[in-house]
Design an enzyme around this catalytic site. Structure first.
Site, PDB file in Angstrom:
ATOM      1  N   LYS A  48      25.308  30.158  29.202  1.00  0.00           N
ATOM      2  CA  LYS A  48      25.106  28.951  27.907  1.00  0.00           C
ATOM      3  C   LYS A  48      25.137  30.368  26.667  1.00  0.00           C
ATOM      4  O   LYS A  48      25.992  29.513  25.923  1.00  0.00           O
ATOM      5  CB  LYS A  48      23.872  27.981  27.880  1.00  0.00           C
ATOM      6  CG  LYS A  48      23.911  26.764  28.182  1.00  0.00           C
ATOM      7  CD  LYS A  48      22.423  26.159  29.077  1.00  0.00           C
ATOM      8  CE  LYS A  48      22.995  25.151  29.887  1.00  0.00           C
ATOM      9  NZ  LYS A  48      21.409  24.797  29.958  1.00  0.00           N
ATOM     10  N   LYS A  68      26.145  37.111  34.367  1.00  0.00           N
ATOM     11  CA  LYS A  68      26.269  35.670  34.921  1.00  0.00           C
ATOM     12  C   LYS A  68      26.628  35.200  33.811  1.00  0.00           C
ATOM     13  O   LYS A  68      26.712  35.063  32.668  1.00  0.00           O
ATOM     14  CB  LYS A  68      25.154  35.282  35.785  1.00  0.00           C
ATOM     15  CG  LYS A  68      24.438  34.965  34.829  1.00  0.00           C
ATOM     16  CD  LYS A  68      22.953  33.780  34.841  1.00  0.00           C
ATOM     17  CE  LYS A  68      22.012  33.474  33.830  1.00  0.00           C
ATOM     18  NZ  LYS A  68      21.807  31.464  34.394  1.00  0.00           N
ATOM     19  N   LYS A  73      14.940  38.545  28.404  1.00  0.00           N
ATOM     20  CA  LYS A  73      15.202  37.393  27.254  1.00  0.00           C
ATOM     21  C   LYS A  73      14.189  38.374  26.460  1.00  0.00           C
ATOM     22  O   LYS A  73      14.128  38.022  24.524  1.00  0.00           O
ATOM     23  CB  LYS A  73      14.865  35.826  27.554  1.00  0.00           C
ATOM     24  CG  LYS A  73      15.804  35.559  28.390  1.00  0.00           C
ATOM     25  CD  LYS A  73      16.005  33.948  28.659  1.00  0.00           C
ATOM     26  CE  LYS A  73      16.935  33.696  29.480  1.00  0.00           C
ATOM     27  NZ  LYS A  73      17.592  31.942  29.314  1.00  0.00           N
TER      28      LYS A  73
HETATM   29  P1  ATP Z   1      20.974  30.825  29.854  1.00  0.00           P
HETATM   30  O1  ATP Z   1      22.142  31.096  30.783  1.00  0.00           O
HETATM   31  O2  ATP Z   1      21.230  30.709  28.601  1.00  0.00           O
HETATM   32  O3  ATP Z   1      19.460  31.252  30.266  1.00  0.00           O
HETATM   33  P2  ATP Z   1      22.051  28.661  31.717  1.00  0.00           P
HETATM   34  O4  ATP Z   1      23.562  28.810  31.656  1.00  0.00           O
HETATM   35  O5  ATP Z   1      21.443  29.756  32.699  1.00  0.00           O
HETATM   36  O6  ATP Z   1      21.022  29.442  30.393  1.00  0.00           O
HETATM   37  P3  ATP Z   1      20.343  26.818  32.856  1.00  0.00           P
HETATM   38  O7  ATP Z   1      20.139  25.590  32.235  1.00  0.00           O
HETATM   39  O8  ATP Z   1      19.075  27.664  32.592  1.00  0.00           O
HETATM   40  O9  ATP Z   1      21.451  27.151  31.732  1.00  0.00           O
HETATM   41  O10 ATP Z   1      20.669  26.360  34.030  1.00  0.00           O
HETATM   42  C1  ATP Z   1      20.694  25.545  34.753  1.00  0.00           C
HETATM   43  C2  ATP Z   1      21.339  25.760  36.476  1.00  0.00           C
HETATM   44  O11 ATP Z   1      22.175  26.435  35.910  1.00  0.00           O
HETATM   45  C3  ATP Z   1      19.806  25.737  37.249  1.00  0.00           C
HETATM   46  O12 ATP Z   1      20.153  25.888  38.589  1.00  0.00           O
HETATM   47  C4  ATP Z   1      20.251  27.824  36.879  1.00  0.00           C
HETATM   48  O13 ATP Z   1      20.347  28.344  38.039  1.00  0.00           O
HETATM   49  C5  ATP Z   1      22.430  27.877  37.034  1.00  0.00           C
HETATM   50  N1  ATP Z   1      22.786  27.662  36.785  1.00  0.00           N
HETATM   51  C6  ATP Z   1      23.036  28.410  34.855  1.00  0.00           C
HETATM   52  N2  ATP Z   1      24.628  29.652  35.306  1.00  0.00           N
HETATM   53  C7  ATP Z   1      24.727  29.819  36.715  1.00  0.00           C
HETATM   54  C8  ATP Z   1      25.788  30.527  36.573  1.00  0.00           C
HETATM   55  N3  ATP Z   1      26.228  31.436  36.309  1.00  0.00           N
HETATM   56  N4  ATP Z   1      26.054  30.451  37.970  1.00  0.00           N
HETATM   57  C9  ATP Z   1      25.393  29.360  38.948  1.00  0.00           C
HETATM   58  N5  ATP Z   1      24.782  29.005  38.536  1.00  0.00           N
HETATM   59  C10 ATP Z   1      24.185  28.990  37.263  1.00  0.00           C
END
Ligand code: ATP
Ligand code: LTN
Length: 334
Positions: free
Chosen positions: A200, A197, A115
């Site tokens: 968001k 992955k 990041k």
């Molecule tokens: P960013 O990718 O912008 O950092 P994020 O989508 O990872 O954000 P978070 O709020 O950081 O969102 O994650 C919330 C939860 O969702 C965490 O438990 C994280 O491990 C899970 N998570 C996020 N993306 C994935 C994914 N692609 N597959 C499985 N679990 C996920």
């Protein structure tokens, strides 16, 4: 046997997507049926401000995420839901831990490295400290298990190191929590690039399906999802795009991946995708209907968040008192 405590959280940023649901929230919902555990779910807004946020949007997202937790199946009578910034103990313990953690431990965090590379000069000190605050979130409540996606594994390992260090210096104070997830859905990949992955913060909206997306958007993104060469619908490392779609299908339908491979033997990619789109539209519209009802009942949501906050503070304040006593942040012994 004493009850286990589960703790998890999601940042109120962007839009919650299939990865957040399958990797995190769905498992939380399943855990509710175990009567021998206490469950706490947080909306981690202090984590969200490690990058700039618009105040009005952040306020709205806090409520949105709380409503989505419930719409996805969390039962407010069974679990506690609260907003991180409403319990000052999280930030307080984060200061104490940040005075104990060597810089070198933090510099190894791959999420920070990724990041901060993107953010360059704008990278905040808060982003660097982010994993320390995360450790406090669940250590304040003596959590045993933290259900999160695979991307958070390193942060859990760091928390264990912090807990052990504190316990070694001051005596047994913190429980060492373990990560909990289900292999197939612990990392849902982008529909456009199965090697990164679903996220968001992905700038390409066609790689993601959000929980509040319209029927059109869901159908379009499933139709456009990249596939692999060949035509068999099988779960294999050589077929990362199809494996990802199978994991999503299995996660939403409850049908095992091996059953799905049998069901779709000889079926072409297009027909498989049509079925997947239908399934997602149905499942997400159920979530969306519930979401609309909850978000339109602000007093109901406020009551749940107030109760969650009061419960959280009643537990964490005892841990903070103990920590202060142990490290000498007091005028006299209590
Ligand atoms: P960013 O990718 O912008 O950092 P994020 O989508 O990872 O954000 P978070 O709020 O950081 O969102 O994650 C919330 C939860 O969702 C965490 O438990 C994280 O491990 C899970 N998570 C996020 N993306 C994935 C994914 N692609 N597959 C499985 N679990 C996920
Ligand atoms: N860093 C986590 C969000 C998070 C979290 C937590 C998850 C912050 N504090 C405590 C579990 C427990 C992420 O998913 N990006």
């Amino acid at each position: 046997m004493s009850k286990l405590t589960y703790f998890s959280g999601i940042q109120p940023t962007g839009n919650l997507h299939l990865g957040n649901y399958l990797g995190a929230i769905k498992q939380w919902v399943q855990m509710q049926s175990d009567p021998d555990c206490d469950l706490l779910f947080c909306i981690v807004d202090l984590h969200a401000i490690t990058v700039p946020q618009d105040p009005e949007i952040l306020r709205r997202k806090n409520r949105q995420v709380a409503a989505l937790y419930i719409a996805c199946g969390l039962d407010p009578k069974r679990v506690k839901i609260f907003i991180q910034s409403e319990n000052p103990d999280h930030a307080y313990l984060a200061w104490i831990f940040s005075c104990m953690v060597p810089m070198g431990w933090m510099e190894r965090m791959t999420q920070y490295k990724d990041k901060s590379k993107k953010q360059g000069e704008r990278t905040s000190v808060g982003l660097f400290n982010y994993p320390i605050l995360m450790a406090c979130d669940f250590m304040l409540y003596d959590a045993d298990l933290v259900p999160v996606g695979d991307d958070q594994k390193q942060h859990l390992e760091l928390a264990a190191d912090i807990g052990e260090k504190f316990n070694n210096i001051y005596g047994e104070t913190f429980k060492i929590a373990k990560i909990y997830n289900q292999k197939e859905t612990s990392r849902i990949m982008s529909l456009q690039n199965p090697s990164s992955k679903m996220s968001k913060s992905d700038i390409d909206p066609s790689g993601t399906i959000n929980l509040l997306d319209s029927t059109d958007a869901i159908e379009k993104n499933v139709r456009r999802a990249v596939t692999d060469s060949g035509k068999d619908i099988i779960y294999s490392p050589q077929k990362p795009a199809i494996a990802n779609l199978l994991a999503i299908y299995s996660g939403f339908s409850g049908i095992s991946i091996s059953e799905l491979e049998k069901k779709y033997k000889g079926v072409n990619y297009g027909d498989f995708k049509n079925d997947l789109a239908k399934l997602l539209v149905k499942e997400l519209s159920d979530i969306q209907d519930k979401y609309q009802k909850i978000i339109n009942k602000p007093e109901y949501l406020d009551r749940i968040l107030d109760e969650g906050r009061d419960f959280a503070i009643s537990i964490s304040s005892k841990k903070i008192a103990l920590v202060k006593e142990k490290i000498g942040l007091s005028r006299s012994h209590s």
